[in-house]
Design a protein around this motif. Sequence first.
Motif, PDB file in Angstrom:
ATOM      1  N   UNK A 148     -39.814  50.726  29.845  1.00  0.00           N
ATOM      2  CA  UNK A 148     -41.186  51.248  29.951  1.00  0.00           C
ATOM      3  C   UNK A 148     -42.066  50.969  28.740  1.00  0.00           C
ATOM      4  N   UNK A 149     -41.482  50.905  27.542  1.00  0.00           N
ATOM      5  CA  UNK A 149     -42.290  50.696  26.337  1.00  0.00           C
ATOM      6  C   UNK A 149     -42.796  49.259  26.205  1.00  0.00           C
ATOM      7  N   UNK A 150     -42.205  48.356  26.971  1.00  0.00           N
ATOM      8  CA  UNK A 150     -42.576  46.937  26.841  1.00  0.00           C
ATOM      9  C   UNK A 150     -44.057  46.701  27.134  1.00  0.00           C
ATOM     10  N   UNK A 151     -44.636  47.519  27.993  1.00  0.00           N
ATOM     11  CA  UNK A 151     -46.047  47.351  28.346  1.00  0.00           C
ATOM     12  C   UNK A 151     -46.970  47.592  27.156  1.00  0.00           C
ATOM     13  N   UNK A 152     -46.466  48.234  26.097  1.00  0.00           N
ATOM     14  CA  UNK A 152     -47.287  48.508  24.916  1.00  0.00           C
ATOM     15  C   UNK A 152     -47.334  47.326  23.945  1.00  0.00           C
ATOM     16  N   UNK A 153     -46.448  46.369  24.115  1.00  0.00           N
ATOM     17  CA  UNK A 153     -46.390  45.232  23.196  1.00  0.00           C
ATOM     18  C   UNK A 153     -47.569  44.293  23.446  1.00  0.00           C
ATOM     19  N   UNK A 154     -48.241  43.882  22.394  1.00  0.00           N
ATOM     20  CA  UNK A 154     -49.379  42.970  22.512  1.00  0.00           C
ATOM     21  C   UNK A 154     -48.888  41.527  22.587  1.00  0.00           C
ATOM     22  N   UNK A 155     -49.374  40.815  23.590  1.00  0.00           N
ATOM     23  CA  UNK A 155     -48.965  39.435  23.839  1.00  0.00           C
ATOM     24  C   UNK A 155     -49.974  38.468  23.221  1.00  0.00           C
ATOM     25  N   UNK A 156     -49.467  37.479  22.521  1.00  0.00           N
ATOM     26  CA  UNK A 156     -50.283  36.365  22.027  1.00  0.00           C
ATOM     27  C   UNK A 156     -49.801  35.124  22.776  1.00  0.00           C
ATOM     28  N   UNK A 157     -50.723  34.331  23.287  1.00  0.00           N
ATOM     29  CA  UNK A 157     -50.310  33.248  24.179  1.00  0.00           C
ATOM     30  C   UNK A 157     -51.073  31.963  23.877  1.00  0.00           C
ATOM     31  N   UNK A 158     -50.381  30.833  24.102  1.00  0.00           N
ATOM     32  CA  UNK A 158     -51.011  29.524  23.963  1.00  0.00           C
ATOM     33  C   UNK A 158     -50.282  28.517  24.832  1.00  0.00           C
ATOM     34  N   UNK A 159     -50.957  27.426  25.144  1.00  0.00           N
ATOM     35  CA  UNK A 159     -50.343  26.286  25.827  1.00  0.00           C
ATOM     36  C   UNK A 159     -50.298  25.131  24.838  1.00  0.00           C
ATOM     37  N   UNK A 160     -49.183  24.417  24.855  1.00  0.00           N
ATOM     38  CA  UNK A 160     -49.010  23.276  23.956  1.00  0.00           C
ATOM     39  C   UNK A 160     -48.941  22.000  24.770  1.00  0.00           C
ATOM     40  N   UNK A 161     -49.709  21.014  24.338  1.00  0.00           N
ATOM     41  CA  UNK A 161     -49.654  19.686  24.942  1.00  0.00           C
ATOM     42  C   UNK A 161     -49.191  18.695  23.878  1.00  0.00           C
ATOM     43  N   UNK A 162     -48.937  17.473  24.293  1.00  0.00           N
ATOM     44  CA  UNK A 162     -48.449  16.463  23.357  1.00  0.00           C
ATOM     45  C   UNK A 162     -49.386  16.343  22.159  1.00  0.00           C
ATOM     46  N   UNK A 163     -48.811  16.455  20.965  1.00  0.00           N
ATOM     47  CA  UNK A 163     -49.584  16.345  19.738  1.00  0.00           C
ATOM     48  C   UNK A 163     -49.945  17.667  19.103  1.00  0.00           C
ATOM     49  N   UNK A 164     -49.766  18.769  19.840  1.00  0.00           N
ATOM     50  CA  UNK A 164     -50.060  20.091  19.276  1.00  0.00           C
ATOM     51  C   UNK A 164     -48.921  20.562  18.379  1.00  0.00           C
ATOM     52  N   UNK A 165     -49.279  21.324  17.344  1.00  0.00           N
ATOM     53  CA  UNK A 165     -48.289  21.900  16.438  1.00  0.00           C
ATOM     54  C   UNK A 165     -48.562  23.402  16.347  1.00  0.00           C
ATOM     55  N   UNK A 166     -47.572  24.200  16.721  1.00  0.00           N
ATOM     56  CA  UNK A 166     -47.708  25.656  16.667  1.00  0.00           C
ATOM     57  C   UNK A 166     -47.009  26.197  15.432  1.00  0.00           C
ATOM     58  N   UNK A 167     -47.749  26.922  14.611  1.00  0.00           N
ATOM     59  CA  UNK A 167     -47.156  27.606  13.467  1.00  0.00           C
ATOM     60  C   UNK A 167     -46.682  28.974  13.921  1.00  0.00           C
ATOM     61  N   UNK A 168     -45.370  29.230  13.799  1.00  0.00           N
ATOM     62  CA  UNK A 168     -44.778  30.520  14.139  1.00  0.00           C
ATOM     63  C   UNK A 168     -44.277  31.154  12.848  1.00  0.00           C
ATOM     64  N   UNK A 169     -44.963  32.168  12.351  1.00  0.00           N
ATOM     65  CA  UNK A 169     -44.504  32.804  11.104  1.00  0.00           C
ATOM     66  C   UNK A 169     -43.151  33.477  11.305  1.00  0.00           C
ATOM     67  N   UNK A 170     -42.415  33.610  10.238  1.00  0.00           N
ATOM     68  CA  UNK A 170     -41.136  34.314  10.278  1.00  0.00           C
ATOM     69  C   UNK A 170     -41.323  35.703  10.878  1.00  0.00           C
ATOM     70  N   UNK A 171     -40.326  36.131  11.643  1.00  0.00           N
ATOM     71  CA  UNK A 171     -40.220  37.442  12.272  1.00  0.00           C
ATOM     72  C   UNK A 171     -41.018  37.573  13.563  1.00  0.00           C
ATOM     73  N   UNK A 172     -41.903  36.629  13.876  1.00  0.00           N
ATOM     74  CA  UNK A 172     -42.643  36.699  15.133  1.00  0.00           C
ATOM     75  C   UNK A 172     -41.714  36.315  16.281  1.00  0.00           C
TER      76      UNK A 172
END
Length: 254
Positions: A148-172
């Motif tokens: 039930x608590x999962x609905x409280x988590x804030x979602x961040x979303x993106x789509x990646x295509x060829x050539x994109x670079x996503x920076x994911x900080x530690x712990x995310x």
Amino acid sequence: MAWQSIPVPRLEGVSQEQFTQQLYPQRKPLVLEGIDLGACTSKWTVDYLSQVGGEKAVKVHVAAVAQMDFISKNFLYRTLPFDKLVQRAAEEKHEEFFISEVMDNFLIQVTGKKRVVLFSPRDAQYLYLSGTKSEVLNIDSPDLAKYPLFSKARRYECSLKAGDVLFIPALWFHNIISEEFGVGVNVFWKHLPSECYDKTDTYGNKDPTAASRAAQILDRALKTLSELPEEYRDFYARRMVLHIQDKAYSKNFE
């Protein structure tokens, strides 16, 4: 239930100096566009990779479902020829359940497309964790009666295509869904001083040494409480939780 997501910012033409001095210190996910990755974005097709890799043996996870669960381990380890592995991957949709790592990460989308959903480490209390991994596998249609608590988590979303670079900080925490066959390359590096990490941890899968020591101390404290009757154990355990919330959380945590 329709989930509302916070779009991950996308920036084009970011220089190394701008990223290092202005963006990296913010410790937030970011998609970098327009980076020249060379010929690999068009060259690394199924046929090309199969030809280059040949029959070299590769050990992989194989599951009967798209969502692999590294808690219940609903998969097997198999050794496949590299060319067969590539061909199989091109035919299947793959999803990685969300996980956090203690190193910073560039996810470089060389070919293909991915959808990535991320969760802040500050929402860890809503993610039903087992270590660095979540019990919630289907993040688009979770069992809210069970989680039930999962609905409280804030979602961040993106789509990646060829050539994109996503920076994911530690712990995310991140959940990756392949929308079509492609090749992604991860580059990890240490954000903290090297002495903060377990020297045997190559891929950032282990907690920092200070966090490991703290967990061991907590385990010993809880074991000590087991000497008391249940009513006392419950009372003093709750006091410990309140003490941790008061002393350990930063003032701007919320």
